[in-house]
Design a protein around this motif. Structure first.
Motif, PDB file in Angstrom:
ATOM      1  N   GLU A   4      65.353  -0.956  26.176  1.00 61.31           N
ATOM      2  CA  GLU A   4      65.573   0.473  25.945  1.00 61.31           C
ATOM      3  C   GLU A   4      64.643   0.578  24.453  1.00 61.31           C
ATOM      4  OE1 GLU A   4      69.256   3.186  24.009  1.00 61.31           O
ATOM      5  OE2 GLU A   4      69.712   1.011  24.575  1.00 61.31           O
ATOM      6  N   ILE A   5      64.262   1.729  24.468  1.00 60.63           N
ATOM      7  CA  ILE A   5      63.476   2.222  23.435  1.00 60.63           C
ATOM      8  C   ILE A   5      63.897   3.725  22.863  1.00 60.63           C
ATOM      9  CG2 ILE A   5      61.181   3.042  22.610  1.00 60.63           C
ATOM     10  CD1 ILE A   5      59.821   1.083  24.304  1.00 60.63           C
ATOM     11  N   CYS A   6      64.084   3.544  21.540  1.00 57.92           N
ATOM     12  CA  CYS A   6      64.597   4.887  20.971  1.00 57.92           C
ATOM     13  C   CYS A   6      63.592   5.458  20.389  1.00 57.92           C
ATOM     14  CB  CYS A   6      65.634   4.624  19.825  1.00 57.92           C
ATOM     15  SG  CYS A   6      66.035   5.770  18.878  1.00 57.92           S
ATOM     16  N   ILE A   7      63.566   7.038  20.523  1.00 51.25           N
ATOM     17  CA  ILE A   7      62.409   7.748  20.226  1.00 51.25           C
ATOM     18  C   ILE A   7      62.949   9.045  19.519  1.00 51.25           C
ATOM     19  CG2 ILE A   7      60.542   9.160  21.102  1.00 51.25           C
ATOM     20  CD1 ILE A   7      60.007   7.699  23.541  1.00 51.25           C
ATOM     21  N   CYS A  23      57.436   9.990  26.653  1.00 56.65           N
ATOM     22  CA  CYS A  23      58.705   9.580  27.419  1.00 56.65           C
ATOM     23  C   CYS A  23      58.568   9.304  28.772  1.00 56.65           C
ATOM     24  CB  CYS A  23      59.519  10.728  27.237  1.00 56.65           C
ATOM     25  SG  CYS A  23      60.466  10.702  25.398  1.00 56.65           S
ATOM     26  N   LEU A  26      56.637   5.933  29.457  1.00 57.27           N
ATOM     27  CA  LEU A  26      57.419   4.734  29.134  1.00 57.27           C
ATOM     28  C   LEU A  26      58.240   4.746  30.183  1.00 57.27           C
ATOM     29  CD1 LEU A  26      57.865   5.021  25.326  1.00 57.27           C
ATOM     30  CD2 LEU A  26      56.208   3.635  26.763  1.00 57.27           C
ATOM     31  N   ALA A  27      59.061   5.907  30.611  1.00 60.62           N
ATOM     32  CA  ALA A  27      59.987   5.874  31.989  1.00 60.62           C
ATOM     33  C   ALA A  27      59.151   5.588  33.245  1.00 60.62           C
ATOM     34  CB  ALA A  27      60.402   7.335  32.078  1.00 60.62           C
ATOM     35  N   ILE A  33      65.200   5.128  27.735  1.00 54.93           N
ATOM     36  CA  ILE A  33      64.704   5.812  26.441  1.00 54.93           C
ATOM     37  C   ILE A  33      65.914   6.662  26.015  1.00 54.93           C
ATOM     38  CG2 ILE A  33      63.391   7.743  25.597  1.00 54.93           C
ATOM     39  CD1 ILE A  33      61.328   7.048  28.020  1.00 54.93           C
ATOM     40  N   LEU A  35      66.681   9.511  23.449  1.00 50.50           N
ATOM     41  CA  LEU A  35      65.821  10.619  22.512  1.00 50.50           C
ATOM     42  C   LEU A  35      66.797  11.032  21.448  1.00 50.50           C
ATOM     43  CD1 LEU A  35      62.964  11.926  22.487  1.00 50.50           C
ATOM     44  CD2 LEU A  35      63.909  13.596  24.026  1.00 50.50           C
ATOM     45  N   LEU A  55      66.741   8.626  30.942  1.00 47.98           N
ATOM     46  CA  LEU A  55      66.796   9.088  29.716  1.00 47.98           C
ATOM     47  C   LEU A  55      68.097   9.487  29.482  1.00 47.98           C
ATOM     48  CD1 LEU A  55      64.983  10.511  27.292  1.00 47.98           C
ATOM     49  CD2 LEU A  55      65.153  12.571  28.569  1.00 47.98           C
TER      50      LEU A  55
END
Length: 469
Positions: A4-7, A23, A26-27, A33, A35, A55
């Motif tokens: 998981e990445i937070c943007i 996004c 990366l997806a 993600i 956001l 997302l």
């Protein structure tokens, strides 16, 4: 291993558009993600992204100033509590760098995301290292590690003294945090160097094909990974190379005085490579006096043109901006005097369509980075008219390094005149070699999203996975 990445993007279309594309990239790598945006920005996201299964969107409370860090830490803890594994990292727009200490308290590493060009940050570092305040007119100063054609000159230090400050929020009215930037330290490095000290790496909305020397220069200075992961333009942009790209297929239409069909019909009636496209984006523009000089210059020229007028551009914008093409509204009956040679668009313009049309032969631009890469990727040469900030560095990149454009004036600290406009347009539109330079550069993007940026995203993923182990 699922990551998981937070943007955390900044608002304003110049920041939101590349964030959306990041996004998507990366997806496509099966990354979940989160956001984090102000609630007012949700509608700015395309429905395809809002409905993406990987997302989730969560909101900071809307406020003109950031709340205390200690206030947001428990809010972020709540956001991530549903998942026992914290995000592998947070990608933070540099305009939101105040959130980096918040993620640090949660032991979440951060990657700083520049939606601008690498040359801008590199030139800021170069100016600090070169101590150029004693540069004299006509003198140049080479910077070790940067191309010779980007040597600092006396004119590089000049800024437009009459330019209004940046807007406190995006043109669409979406409010959010925007603390004033700290004043630069006398003799010290650019503010972002200290502000991003806790970031583990940097990302730029660019690619090796455009800016490899500048990416290397920054990496050598900060001693951290630096990746060019762009240009972060819509997938349709890359797939439509060599054909028309309709903005309605990519971005939601905004209020405009014309339809895409009307623009296409007008362009179809003009010879190949003959049209000059003029646009300053949604947030900046010339002074009121310079708008009038530009109008007179366009009337004096023979080239067909499309001129986009934004009500908010330049704050307060063109003089007597109105919705009707009448004598009482700027540009005061210019449409009637130039006839079918000119197309004036009030409000939103289908820029991607215009730049991809074969009749478009030049782009008079403020050199905002999104506009710059959109034009470069379509092989269109530039007449650059920077207004503020990084636009000066982008303009130098276009003119001196990439060699696909001319400056509208050699001294941007004084008013740009009608003669400057006429001379610049005549020079650009008549220069076949410049057009060929732009076409050759554009050909580098014929095969889609740059391979170097695909590899950079792969390196980023490996870097994050190794840290997550």
């Amino acid at each position: 291993m699922s990551l998981e990445i937070c943007i955390v993007p900044f608002w304003g279309q110049g920041h939101i558009f590349p964030c959306v594309e990041l996004c998507n990239h990366l997806a496509s790598r099966n990354i979940t993600i989160t956001l984090i945006i102000p609630s007012t920005l949700t509608t700015s996201l395309p429905s395809s992204l809002r409905q993406h299964p990987l997302l989730r969107i969560t909101h900071f409370p809307s406020s003109p100033t950031p709340p205390p860090h200690d206030h947001l830490v428990p809010e972020l803890q709540t956001i991530f509590s549903a998942n026992p594994t914290p995000p592998a990292c947070a990608i933070v727009d540099v305009m939101m760098n105040w959130t980096i200490p918040i993620f640090a308290k949660l032991h979440i590493p951060t990657v700083a995301f520049f939606t601008s060009a690498a040359c801008s940050a590199a030139m800021e570092l170069a100016a600090w290292k070169a101590h150029p305040l004693d540069l004299k007119p006509g003198e140049t100063r080479l910077i070790p590690g940067l191309p010779r054609d980007m040597a600092l000159t006396h004119s590089d230090l000049k800024q437009r003294p009459h330019q209004p400050p940046p807007p406190p929020h995006d043109g669409g009215g979406g409010h959010g945090f925007h603390p004033p930037p700290p004043p630069p330290k006398l003799g010290g490095p650019p503010p972002w160097v200290e502000e991003l000290e806790d970031a583990t790496a940097l990302m730029f909305n660019t690619c090796d094909e455009l800016e490899r020397p500048f990416i290397n220069f920054i990496a050598n200075h900060i001693k951290k990974p630096v990746w060019g992961v762009g240009p972060l333009l819509p997938e349709q942009y890359w797939k439509s190379t060599g054909s028309l790209l309709h903005d309605r297929d990519v971005r939601s239409n905004r209020k405009s005085s014309v339809t895409e069909e009307e623009v296409t019909q007008w362009l179809d009636s003009k010879p190949r490579g003959s049209v000059l496209y003029i646009s300053f984006g949604t947030e900046v523009g010339p002074t009121v006096e310079e708008y009038e000089e530009l109008a007179q210059g366009l009337e004096s020229c023979e080239e067909p043109f499309i001129w986009v007028l934004q009500p908010s551009s330049g704050r307060p914008g063109p003089p007597n901006m109105g919705d009707e093409s009448e004598e009482g509204f700027f540009p005061y009956g210019l449409e009637g005097r130039v006839g079918n040679r000119g197309l004036i668009i009030r409000g939103w313009a289908p820029q991607l369509l215009i730049l991809s049309h074969p009749s478009t032969g030049g782009f008079l631009s403020h050199c905002g980075w999104n506009s710059t890469v959109e034009g470069v990727g379509r092989g269109v040469p530039f007449l650059v008219y920077p207004i503020r900030g990084d636009q000066y560095h982008n303009a130098k990149l276009v003119v001196s390094h990439l060699k696909v454009g001319y400056m509208v004036s050699e001294d941007m600290t004084v008013k740009v005149t009608r003669d400057d406009i006429v001379e610049g347009i005549t020079r650009l539109m008549g220069d076949k070699e410049m057009k060929r330079n732009a076409e050759i550069l554009g050909e580098k993007f014929l095969h889609g999203f740059p391979r170097s940026s695909v590899e950079a995203l792969d390196y980023f993923m490996n870097f994050i996975k190794q840290r997550a182990v």
